[in-house]
Enzyme design. Structure first.
Site, PDB file in Angstrom:
ATOM      1  N   HIS A  22      46.139  39.493  31.773  1.00 50.45           N
ATOM      2  CA  HIS A  22      45.975  39.974  33.303  1.00 50.45           C
ATOM      3  C   HIS A  22      46.798  41.254  33.314  1.00 50.45           C
ATOM      4  O   HIS A  22      47.801  41.098  34.057  1.00 50.45           O
ATOM      5  CB  HIS A  22      46.033  38.978  34.183  1.00 50.45           C
ATOM      6  CG  HIS A  22      45.427  39.381  35.453  1.00 50.45           C
ATOM      7  ND1 HIS A  22      44.974  40.656  35.951  1.00 50.45           N
ATOM      8  CD2 HIS A  22      45.496  38.774  36.882  1.00 50.45           C
ATOM      9  CE1 HIS A  22      44.516  40.602  37.214  1.00 50.45           C
ATOM     10  NE2 HIS A  22      44.703  39.660  37.663  1.00 50.45           N
TER      11      HIS A  22
ATOM     12  N   ASP B 153      51.250  30.216  39.077  1.00 55.83           N
ATOM     13  CA  ASP B 153      49.737  30.548  39.142  1.00 55.83           C
ATOM     14  C   ASP B 153      49.066  29.032  39.160  1.00 55.83           C
ATOM     15  O   ASP B 153      49.661  28.086  39.117  1.00 55.83           O
ATOM     16  CB  ASP B 153      49.419  31.288  37.969  1.00 55.83           C
ATOM     17  CG  ASP B 153      47.915  31.707  38.297  1.00 55.83           C
ATOM     18  OD1 ASP B 153      47.408  31.873  39.294  1.00 55.83           O
ATOM     19  OD2 ASP B 153      47.578  32.326  37.076  1.00 55.83           O
TER      20      ASP B 153
ATOM     21  N   GLN C 139      48.003  42.934  36.672  1.00 54.23           N
ATOM     22  CA  GLN C 139      48.792  41.988  37.549  1.00 54.23           C
ATOM     23  C   GLN C 139      50.074  41.899  37.140  1.00 54.23           C
ATOM     24  O   GLN C 139      51.026  42.214  38.081  1.00 54.23           O
ATOM     25  CB  GLN C 139      48.138  40.640  37.563  1.00 54.23           C
ATOM     26  CG  GLN C 139      49.057  39.607  38.248  1.00 54.23           C
ATOM     27  CD  GLN C 139      48.938  39.552  39.827  1.00 54.23           C
ATOM     28  OE1 GLN C 139      47.504  39.674  40.219  1.00 54.23           O
ATOM     29  NE2 GLN C 139      49.719  39.537  40.625  1.00 54.23           N
TER      30      GLN C 139
ATOM     31  N   CYS D 276      50.500  35.376  41.655  1.00 53.59           N
ATOM     32  CA  CYS D 276      49.464  36.545  41.675  1.00 53.59           C
ATOM     33  C   CYS D 276      48.295  36.106  42.766  1.00 53.59           C
ATOM     34  O   CYS D 276      47.674  37.121  43.174  1.00 53.59           O
ATOM     35  CB  CYS D 276      48.985  36.349  40.470  1.00 53.59           C
ATOM     36  SG  CYS D 276      48.034  34.879  39.780  1.00 53.59           S
TER      37      CYS D 276
ATOM     38  N   ARG E 101      49.105  45.633  44.373  1.00 55.95           N
ATOM     39  CA  ARG E 101      48.284  45.814  43.310  1.00 55.95           C
ATOM     40  C   ARG E 101      47.514  47.091  43.635  1.00 55.95           C
ATOM     41  O   ARG E 101      47.373  47.742  42.612  1.00 55.95           O
ATOM     42  CB  ARG E 101      47.220  44.738  43.677  1.00 55.95           C
ATOM     43  CG  ARG E 101      47.682  43.281  43.192  1.00 55.95           C
ATOM     44  CD  ARG E 101      47.953  43.196  41.714  1.00 55.95           C
ATOM     45  NE  ARG E 101      46.737  43.455  41.025  1.00 55.95           N
ATOM     46  CZ  ARG E 101      45.771  42.633  40.735  1.00 55.95           C
ATOM     47  NH1 ARG E 101      45.952  41.327  40.944  1.00 55.95           N
ATOM     48  NH2 ARG E 101      44.866  43.170  39.773  1.00 55.95           N
TER      49      ARG E 101
ATOM     50  N   ARG F 167      36.287  42.472  34.367  1.00 56.81           N
ATOM     51  CA  ARG F 167      37.043  40.974  34.708  1.00 56.81           C
ATOM     52  C   ARG F 167      35.918  40.381  34.076  1.00 56.81           C
ATOM     53  O   ARG F 167      34.648  39.920  34.677  1.00 56.81           O
ATOM     54  CB  ARG F 167      36.843  40.828  36.064  1.00 56.81           C
ATOM     55  CG  ARG F 167      37.303  39.318  36.413  1.00 56.81           C
ATOM     56  CD  ARG F 167      37.927  38.803  37.854  1.00 56.81           C
ATOM     57  NE  ARG F 167      39.113  39.383  37.814  1.00 56.81           N
ATOM     58  CZ  ARG F 167      39.817  38.795  38.805  1.00 56.81           C
ATOM     59  NH1 ARG F 167      39.632  37.909  39.832  1.00 56.81           N
ATOM     60  NH2 ARG F 167      41.247  39.390  38.873  1.00 56.81           N
TER      61      ARG F 167
HETATM   62  N1   CP Z   1      45.679  38.037  41.401  1.00 57.93           N
HETATM   63  C1   CP Z   1      44.224  38.537  41.398  1.00 57.93           C
HETATM   64  O1   CP Z   1      43.930  39.253  40.527  1.00 57.93           O
HETATM   65  O2   CP Z   1      43.678  38.216  42.660  1.00 57.93           O
HETATM   66  P1   CP Z   1      41.973  38.279  42.703  1.00 57.93           P
HETATM   67  O3   CP Z   1      41.330  37.310  41.542  1.00 57.93           O
HETATM   68  O4   CP Z   1      41.605  37.940  44.013  1.00 57.93           O
HETATM   69  O5   CP Z   1      41.577  39.602  42.258  1.00 57.93           O
HETATM   70  N1  NVA Z   2      45.118  32.488  36.151  1.00 59.45           N
HETATM   71  C1  NVA Z   2      44.220  32.862  37.068  1.00 59.45           C
HETATM   72  C2  NVA Z   2      44.517  34.060  37.764  1.00 59.45           C
HETATM   73  C3  NVA Z   2      43.663  34.449  38.895  1.00 59.45           C
HETATM   74  C4  NVA Z   2      44.023  35.967  39.435  1.00 59.45           C
HETATM   75  C5  NVA Z   2      42.673  32.880  36.887  1.00 59.45           C
HETATM   76  O1  NVA Z   2      42.401  33.181  35.489  1.00 59.45           O
HETATM   77  O2  NVA Z   2      41.752  32.330  37.454  1.00 59.45           O
END
Ligand code: CP
Ligand code: NVA
Length: 306
Positions: free
Chosen positions: A129, A224, A132, A265, A293, A102
């Site tokens: 993502h 989101d 997701q 999400c 997930r 990530r």
């Molecule tokens: N939706 C999602 O990716 O959640 P986290 O940021 O908690 O991993």
């Molecule tokens: N768009 C959000 C998604 C989190 C899972 C971010 O990038 O923070």
């Protein structure tokens, strides 16, 4: 499939392979637990940003499949700061069988994949993502028994989640509409590529600034956060722009669909992009969506590693 970097790398058949594998592994887990198809395998998980769902679902997925996951916190290896991205990839790949990362910069995901020599999974970048969106299609497929022809309206920021939903929905013949304020829509080139793929699959992609037009006739309304991780400094400014895009009771009613489903999400910023009564109400899919997930990560891991 060698890596999972972005939905745009996947064919429609590969998307369906992941969804069907997720369904099979979820059913197997519910019946008697999963077979240890990843026994002896390890997943290294690099996080430059916080996570609840992605971290725990990947970790438990590895455990249920007989493997092991190693969590590397944001300050632990300081990807690209303490050590270059390629150097981290070269070293980590000597210990583990796959890397999930990530990151902020999507290029870092691509660099990891170039150098590592083991499968790399994008666990969210500033651009996309994919895990997701795949899991979300799995959740929708579970509820509706189909994807082609369904209408999903994403309302809010044209961010990483919106991009992956557009790309994934396109590959399964869904009708995707993204309603975002001017200046916050997904990139034009990304939209054009997804729209072309959607057309090939009998679906469509529509980009608009009008949230009410977007949700008309929707089967699913998705939202989101207005400010993603890394955009904290813009949060105040964004709070002035985004209120017309809040997913609330009035927007649900505008769908004209008494059975409309609502997805997010997570994490949610209640009172901003979604109201409490919608998040906790009868249309909310949020908790099934989050739970799935884990099942979808199992499918991704099984296809890349088993
Ligand atoms: N939706 C999602 O990716 O959640 P986290 O940021 O908690 O991993
Ligand atoms: N768009 C959000 C998604 C989190 C899972 C971010 O990038 O923070």
């Amino acid at each position: 499939m060698r890596h999972l970097l972005d939905i745009s790398d996947l064919s429609p058949a590969e998307v369906w392979q992941i969804l069907h594998t997720a369904a099979a592994l979820k059913a197997e887990w519910r019946q008697a637990g999963n077979a240890p198809i990843l026994a002896g395998k390890a997943l290294g998980m690099i996080f430059q940003k916080p996570s609840l769902r992605t971290r725990v679902s990947f970790e438990m997925a590895m455990q249920h499949l007989g493997g092991h996951a190693i969590y590397l916190a944001p300050n632990e290896i300081s990807l690209g700061a303490r050590e270059s991205v390629p150097d981290v990839a070269r070293v980590l790949a000597r210990y583990v069988d796959a890397i999930m990362a990530r990151v902020f910069d999507h290029q870092h995901i691509l660099q990891l994949a170039q150098v590592a020599g083991v499968p790399v999974i994008n666990g969210l970048s500033d651009f996309s993502h994919p895990c997701q969106a795949l899991s979300d299609l799995f959740t929708i497929y579970e509820k509706h028994g189909r994807l082609a022809g369904l209408k999903l309206a994403y309302v809010g920021d044209g961010n990483n989640v919106a991009v992956s939903l557009a790309q994934a929905g396109a590959r399964t013949g869904m009708h995707i509409t993204i309603a975002a304020p001017p200046g916050f829509q997904i990139a034009a080139a990304v939209g054009q590529a997804a729209a072309a793929e959607a057309l090939r699959q009998g679906g469509s992609l529509t980009l608009t600034a009008d949230p009410f037009a977007a949700v008309a006739g929707a089967d699913i309304i998705y939202t989101d956060t207005w400010a993603s991780m890394g955009q904290e400094a813009e949060a105040g400014q964004r709070r002035l722009v985004f209120p017309p895009y809040q997913v609330n009771d009035a927007l649900l009613k505008a769908s004209g669909n008494a059975d409309v489903l609502v997805m997010h999400c997570l994490p949610a910023h209640r009172g901003e992009e979604i109201t409490d009564d919608v998040a906790d109400g009868p249309h909310s899919l949020l908790w099934d969506q989050a739970g799935n997930r884990m099942h979808c990560q199992k499918a991704i891991l099984a296809l890349l590693l088993a």
